[in-house]
Design a protein around this motif. Structure first.
Motif, PDB file in Angstrom:
ATOM      1  N   GLY A 249     -64.402 -26.734 -32.138  1.00  0.00           N
ATOM      2  CA  GLY A 249     -64.970 -28.084 -32.149  1.00  0.00           C
ATOM      3  C   GLY A 249     -66.465 -28.060 -31.861  1.00  0.00           C
ATOM      4  N   GLY A 250     -67.149 -29.094 -32.337  1.00  0.00           N
ATOM      5  CA  GLY A 250     -68.607 -29.133 -32.259  1.00  0.00           C
ATOM      6  C   GLY A 250     -69.158 -29.075 -30.841  1.00  0.00           C
ATOM      7  N   VAL A 251     -68.462 -29.682 -29.874  1.00  0.00           N
ATOM      8  CA  VAL A 251     -68.971 -29.702 -28.497  1.00  0.00           C
ATOM      9  C   VAL A 251     -68.973 -28.286 -27.900  1.00  0.00           C
ATOM     10  CG1 VAL A 251     -68.713 -30.746 -26.202  1.00  0.00           C
ATOM     11  CG2 VAL A 251     -68.207 -32.090 -28.232  1.00  0.00           C
ATOM     12  N   ALA A 252     -68.137 -27.413 -28.459  1.00  0.00           N
ATOM     13  CA  ALA A 252     -68.105 -26.031 -27.973  1.00  0.00           C
ATOM     14  C   ALA A 252     -69.380 -25.266 -28.336  1.00  0.00           C
ATOM     15  CB  ALA A 252     -66.868 -25.308 -28.512  1.00  0.00           C
ATOM     16  N   CYS A 253     -70.265 -25.895 -29.151  1.00  0.00           N
ATOM     17  CA  CYS A 253     -71.593 -25.296 -29.399  1.00  0.00           C
ATOM     18  C   CYS A 253     -72.440 -25.346 -28.130  1.00  0.00           C
ATOM     19  CB  CYS A 253     -72.348 -26.064 -30.485  1.00  0.00           C
ATOM     20  SG  CYS A 253     -71.606 -25.985 -32.108  1.00  0.00           S
ATOM     21  N   ASN A 254     -72.055 -26.183 -27.183  1.00  0.00           N
ATOM     22  CA  ASN A 254     -72.857 -26.405 -25.979  1.00  0.00           C
ATOM     23  C   ASN A 254     -72.877 -25.158 -25.088  1.00  0.00           C
ATOM     24  OD1 ASN A 254     -73.280 -27.311 -23.090  1.00  0.00           O
ATOM     25  ND2 ASN A 254     -73.795 -29.182 -24.191  1.00  0.00           N
ATOM     26  N   ALA A 255     -74.075 -24.664 -24.807  1.00  0.00           N
ATOM     27  CA  ALA A 255     -74.220 -23.408 -24.048  1.00  0.00           C
ATOM     28  C   ALA A 255     -73.675 -23.545 -22.629  1.00  0.00           C
ATOM     29  CB  ALA A 255     -75.687 -22.983 -24.015  1.00  0.00           C
ATOM     30  N   ARG A 256     -73.816 -24.729 -22.038  1.00  0.00           N
ATOM     31  CA  ARG A 256     -73.313 -24.919 -20.665  1.00  0.00           C
ATOM     32  C   ARG A 256     -71.775 -24.903 -20.650  1.00  0.00           C
ATOM     33  NH1 ARG A 256     -72.948 -23.616 -15.689  1.00  0.00           N
ATOM     34  NH2 ARG A 256     -72.414 -25.314 -14.273  1.00  0.00           N
ATOM     35  N   LEU A 257     -71.151 -25.529 -21.626  1.00  0.00           N
ATOM     36  CA  LEU A 257     -69.683 -25.488 -21.695  1.00  0.00           C
ATOM     37  C   LEU A 257     -69.215 -24.040 -21.895  1.00  0.00           C
ATOM     38  CD1 LEU A 257     -66.906 -26.816 -21.755  1.00  0.00           C
ATOM     39  CD2 LEU A 257     -67.210 -27.236 -24.201  1.00  0.00           C
ATOM     40  N   GLN A 258     -69.906 -23.323 -22.772  1.00  0.00           N
ATOM     41  CA  GLN A 258     -69.542 -21.913 -23.004  1.00  0.00           C
ATOM     42  C   GLN A 258     -69.673 -21.111 -21.712  1.00  0.00           C
ATOM     43  OE1 GLN A 258     -71.718 -20.208 -26.291  1.00  0.00           O
ATOM     44  NE2 GLN A 258     -71.090 -21.814 -27.719  1.00  0.00           N
ATOM     45  N   GLU A 259     -70.768 -21.379 -20.984  1.00  0.00           N
ATOM     46  CA  GLU A 259     -71.009 -20.635 -19.736  1.00  0.00           C
ATOM     47  C   GLU A 259     -69.910 -20.924 -18.703  1.00  0.00           C
ATOM     48  OE1 GLU A 259     -74.412 -22.030 -17.521  1.00  0.00           O
ATOM     49  OE2 GLU A 259     -74.688 -20.080 -16.540  1.00  0.00           O
ATOM     50  N   MET A 260     -69.535 -22.202 -18.584  1.00  0.00           N
ATOM     51  CA  MET A 260     -68.502 -22.567 -17.610  1.00  0.00           C
ATOM     52  C   MET A 260     -67.159 -21.930 -17.994  1.00  0.00           C
ATOM     53  SD  MET A 260     -69.706 -26.507 -16.994  1.00  0.00           S
ATOM     54  CE  MET A 260     -68.495 -27.090 -15.837  1.00  0.00           C
ATOM     55  N   CYS A 261     -66.868 -21.905 -19.284  1.00  0.00           N
ATOM     56  CA  CYS A 261     -65.630 -21.257 -19.746  1.00  0.00           C
ATOM     57  C   CYS A 261     -65.681 -19.759 -19.448  1.00  0.00           C
ATOM     58  CB  CYS A 261     -65.437 -21.477 -21.243  1.00  0.00           C
ATOM     59  SG  CYS A 261     -64.997 -23.175 -21.652  1.00  0.00           S
ATOM     60  N   ARG A 262     -66.849 -19.164 -19.663  1.00  0.00           N
ATOM     61  CA  ARG A 262     -66.986 -17.713 -19.443  1.00  0.00           C
ATOM     62  C   ARG A 262     -66.750 -17.373 -17.970  1.00  0.00           C
ATOM     63  NH1 ARG A 262     -71.734 -17.152 -21.737  1.00  0.00           N
ATOM     64  NH2 ARG A 262     -70.771 -17.264 -23.785  1.00  0.00           N
ATOM     65  N   LEU A 263     -67.311 -18.193 -17.078  1.00  0.00           N
ATOM     66  CA  LEU A 263     -67.134 -17.956 -15.636  1.00  0.00           C
ATOM     67  C   LEU A 263     -65.660 -18.019 -15.259  1.00  0.00           C
ATOM     68  CD1 LEU A 263     -70.096 -20.065 -14.231  1.00  0.00           C
ATOM     69  CD2 LEU A 263     -69.841 -17.576 -14.065  1.00  0.00           C
ATOM     70  N   MET A 264     -64.965 -19.044 -15.758  1.00  0.00           N
ATOM     71  CA  MET A 264     -63.541 -19.206 -15.444  1.00  0.00           C
ATOM     72  C   MET A 264     -62.742 -18.032 -16.013  1.00  0.00           C
ATOM     73  SD  MET A 264     -60.506 -20.236 -17.011  1.00  0.00           S
ATOM     74  CE  MET A 264     -60.790 -21.411 -18.349  1.00  0.00           C
ATOM     75  N   CYS A 265     -63.027 -17.651 -17.248  1.00  0.00           N
ATOM     76  CA  CYS A 265     -62.269 -16.573 -17.898  1.00  0.00           C
ATOM     77  C   CYS A 265     -62.496 -15.245 -17.188  1.00  0.00           C
ATOM     78  CB  CYS A 265     -62.657 -16.458 -19.369  1.00  0.00           C
ATOM     79  SG  CYS A 265     -61.985 -17.808 -20.356  1.00  0.00           S
ATOM     80  N   ALA A 271     -59.773 -13.107 -21.811  1.00  0.00           N
ATOM     81  CA  ALA A 271     -60.801 -12.859 -22.826  1.00  0.00           C
ATOM     82  C   ALA A 271     -61.206 -14.182 -23.470  1.00  0.00           C
ATOM     83  CB  ALA A 271     -60.267 -11.909 -23.885  1.00  0.00           C
ATOM     84  N   LEU A 272     -62.511 -14.384 -23.627  1.00  0.00           N
ATOM     85  CA  LEU A 272     -63.023 -15.621 -24.236  1.00  0.00           C
ATOM     86  C   LEU A 272     -63.507 -15.327 -25.656  1.00  0.00           C
ATOM     87  CD1 LEU A 272     -63.940 -18.617 -23.963  1.00  0.00           C
ATOM     88  CD2 LEU A 272     -66.133 -17.740 -23.145  1.00  0.00           C
ATOM     89  N   PHE A 273     -63.063 -16.161 -26.604  1.00  0.00           N
ATOM     90  CA  PHE A 273     -63.493 -16.021 -27.992  1.00  0.00           C
ATOM     91  C   PHE A 273     -64.184 -17.307 -28.417  1.00  0.00           C
ATOM     92  CE2 PHE A 273     -59.918 -13.265 -27.369  1.00  0.00           C
ATOM     93  CZ  PHE A 273     -60.235 -12.107 -28.074  1.00  0.00           C
ATOM     94  N   CYS A 274     -65.448 -17.182 -28.782  1.00  0.00           N
ATOM     95  CA  CYS A 274     -66.194 -18.362 -29.204  1.00  0.00           C
ATOM     96  C   CYS A 274     -66.811 -18.091 -30.579  1.00  0.00           C
ATOM     97  CB  CYS A 274     -67.276 -18.708 -28.185  1.00  0.00           C
ATOM     98  SG  CYS A 274     -68.093 -20.242 -28.586  1.00  0.00           S
ATOM     99  N   PRO A 275     -66.322 -18.743 -31.622  1.00  0.00           N
ATOM    100  CA  PRO A 275     -66.912 -18.540 -32.955  1.00  0.00           C
ATOM    101  C   PRO A 275     -68.378 -18.977 -32.964  1.00  0.00           C
ATOM    102  CG  PRO A 275     -64.855 -19.806 -33.088  1.00  0.00           C
ATOM    103  CD  PRO A 275     -65.240 -19.737 -31.635  1.00  0.00           C
ATOM    104  N   GLY A 276     -69.138 -18.525 -33.947  1.00  0.00           N
ATOM    105  CA  GLY A 276     -70.511 -18.987 -34.113  1.00  0.00           C
ATOM    106  C   GLY A 276     -70.505 -20.438 -34.579  1.00  0.00           C
ATOM    107  N   LYS A 277     -71.663 -21.091 -34.461  1.00  0.00           N
ATOM    108  CA  LYS A 277     -71.747 -22.525 -34.765  1.00  0.00           C
ATOM    109  C   LYS A 277     -71.172 -22.910 -36.142  1.00  0.00           C
ATOM    110  CE  LYS A 277     -74.651 -26.488 -34.985  1.00  0.00           C
ATOM    111  NZ  LYS A 277     -75.916 -27.147 -35.006  1.00  0.00           N
ATOM    112  N   PRO A 278     -71.454 -22.147 -37.223  1.00  0.00           N
ATOM    113  CA  PRO A 278     -70.936 -22.575 -38.534  1.00  0.00           C
ATOM    114  C   PRO A 278     -69.415 -22.641 -38.595  1.00  0.00           C
ATOM    115  CG  PRO A 278     -72.634 -20.893 -38.790  1.00  0.00           C
ATOM    116  CD  PRO A 278     -72.323 -20.961 -37.333  1.00  0.00           C
TER     117      PRO A 278
END
Ligand code: AMP
Ligand code: MG
Length: 322
Positions: A249-265, A271-278
């Motif tokens: 989803g588009g909001v997952a482009c947000n670097a802060r959300l990604q960072e918070m997910c990474r900390l929790m994971c 393991a955290l998997f985050c596709p690129g923006k496209p």
């Protein structure tokens, strides 16, 4: 070679996939002159750009129409005029080329494309404009473990940004503002596994009216809303025992959300998997990718039976391709 057409909301996208590899992924987003999305206008936009994007995707993939084996399209969920624009375009192409049509559920495509990065059996945090769900696979269905009880996270961010004078989509603007803001405690609304953003949204609008700086509002809203999503995701991971988290989803482009997910994971050994923006935003490649999975199981639909399902939920789909 499968071509995929995405048209559930603001974006018309065409992607090409072959053996799980994305060969093309082009899109064009409808921008309302003022305010939010007007569904009829978005549908007209999609019809207007469809042929151009289709041809562009073929050029990018360096293929001709004859090499395509099937046409996938997102039939659900979404705005009816947008879904219809995609369906009519796909129907005409399928008739002309004599090709099978593969119906793909948009939210599930967000999940499947994350699995193209290597996740085997993940929990998905799907954070987009209208949709906010925490999904995982169990017993031939993608089950919804938690979801928003009211507005989607992206729509919430967009509405707050709009009140500050930013055009749609406002989420990226709030992200920039938040970098310079201070955190103030706001309504944290997690009910069981479900989240609610409408109270937070109203509180943010009120605080803005009372003179809180846009930076502080943005920072506080992000911290609060994202913490709710991360907590619900963590609970889903704990409950299912799964060891992978995929973002969509588009909001997952947000670097802060990604960072918070990474900390929790990291803390949980997940393991955290985050596709690129496209591949995070609405796109045709994820429809083509998922379409290929269905194609292998011959999950086509006849042209007479083609339809849209604007409100079909993720957990109503019988997953026959796994
Ligand atoms: P989608 O519906 O999945 O295409 O995502 C669109 C939504 O993502 C819109 O509500 C955007 O405001 C939001 N969005 C896109 N980029 C960001 C970002 N960097 N931070 C927060 N929200 C974003
Ligand atoms: Mg989406």
């Amino acid at each position: 070679m499968i071509i995929g057409v995405e048209s559930t909301a603001h974006t018309f996208g065409v992607g090409v996939c072959h053996k799980g590899k994305v060969l093309a992924n082009v899109r064009d987003m409808y921008h309302p002159a003022i305010g939010g999305i007007i569904p009829i206008d978005a549908g007209k936009h999609h019809t207007a750009v469809a042929e151009k994007l289709w041809n562009q995707a073929l050029r990018d993939a360096k293929i001709t129409e004859k090499e395509i084996k099937g046409i996938a399209f997102s039939y659900a969920p979404g705005l009816a005029p947008c879904l219809l624009a995609g369906m009519h375009f796909v129907k005409a192409k399928a008739k002309l080329l004599g090709m099978p049509v593969i119906p793909v559920h948009h939210s599930i495509a967000h999940l499947e494309i994350g699995q193209s990065l290597g996740a085997k059996d993940p929990v998905l945090l799907y954070a987009s404009g209208a949709n906010t769900q925490i999904i995982a696979y169990a017993g031939q269905r993608y089950r919804i473990f938690g979801e928003t009880l009211d507005v989607g996270i992206g729509n919430c961010l967009d509405k707050i940004a709009r009140a500050m004078g930013f055009p749609f989509p406002g989420g990226p603007e709030l992200e920039k503002l938040a970098l310079k803001g201070m955190y103030h405690e706001l309504k944290y609304s997690l009910k069981g596994m479900d989240v609610s953003f409408s109270g937070l949204q109203n509180q943010a609008l009120q605080l803005r009216d009372k003179g809180m700086s846009p930076e502080d509002v943005a920072c506080s809203v992000q911290e609060t809303a994202f913490a709710m999503l991360v907590e619900a995701s963590e609970r889903a991971l704990a409950h299912t025992g799964k060891k992978e988290l995929v973002l969509g989803g588009g909001v997952a482009c947000n670097a802060r959300l990604q960072e918070m997910c990474r900390l929790m994971c990291t803390a949980r050994g997940v393991a955290l998997f985050c596709p690129g923006k496209p591949l995070l935003v609405d796109n045709g490649a994820m429809i083509a990718y998922t379409g290929e999975l269905l194609y292998k199981k011959k999950l086509f639909i006849s042209l007479d039976a083609l339809d849209i399902a604007p409100r079909q939920r993720t957990d109503q789909v019988s997953v026959k391709w796994k």
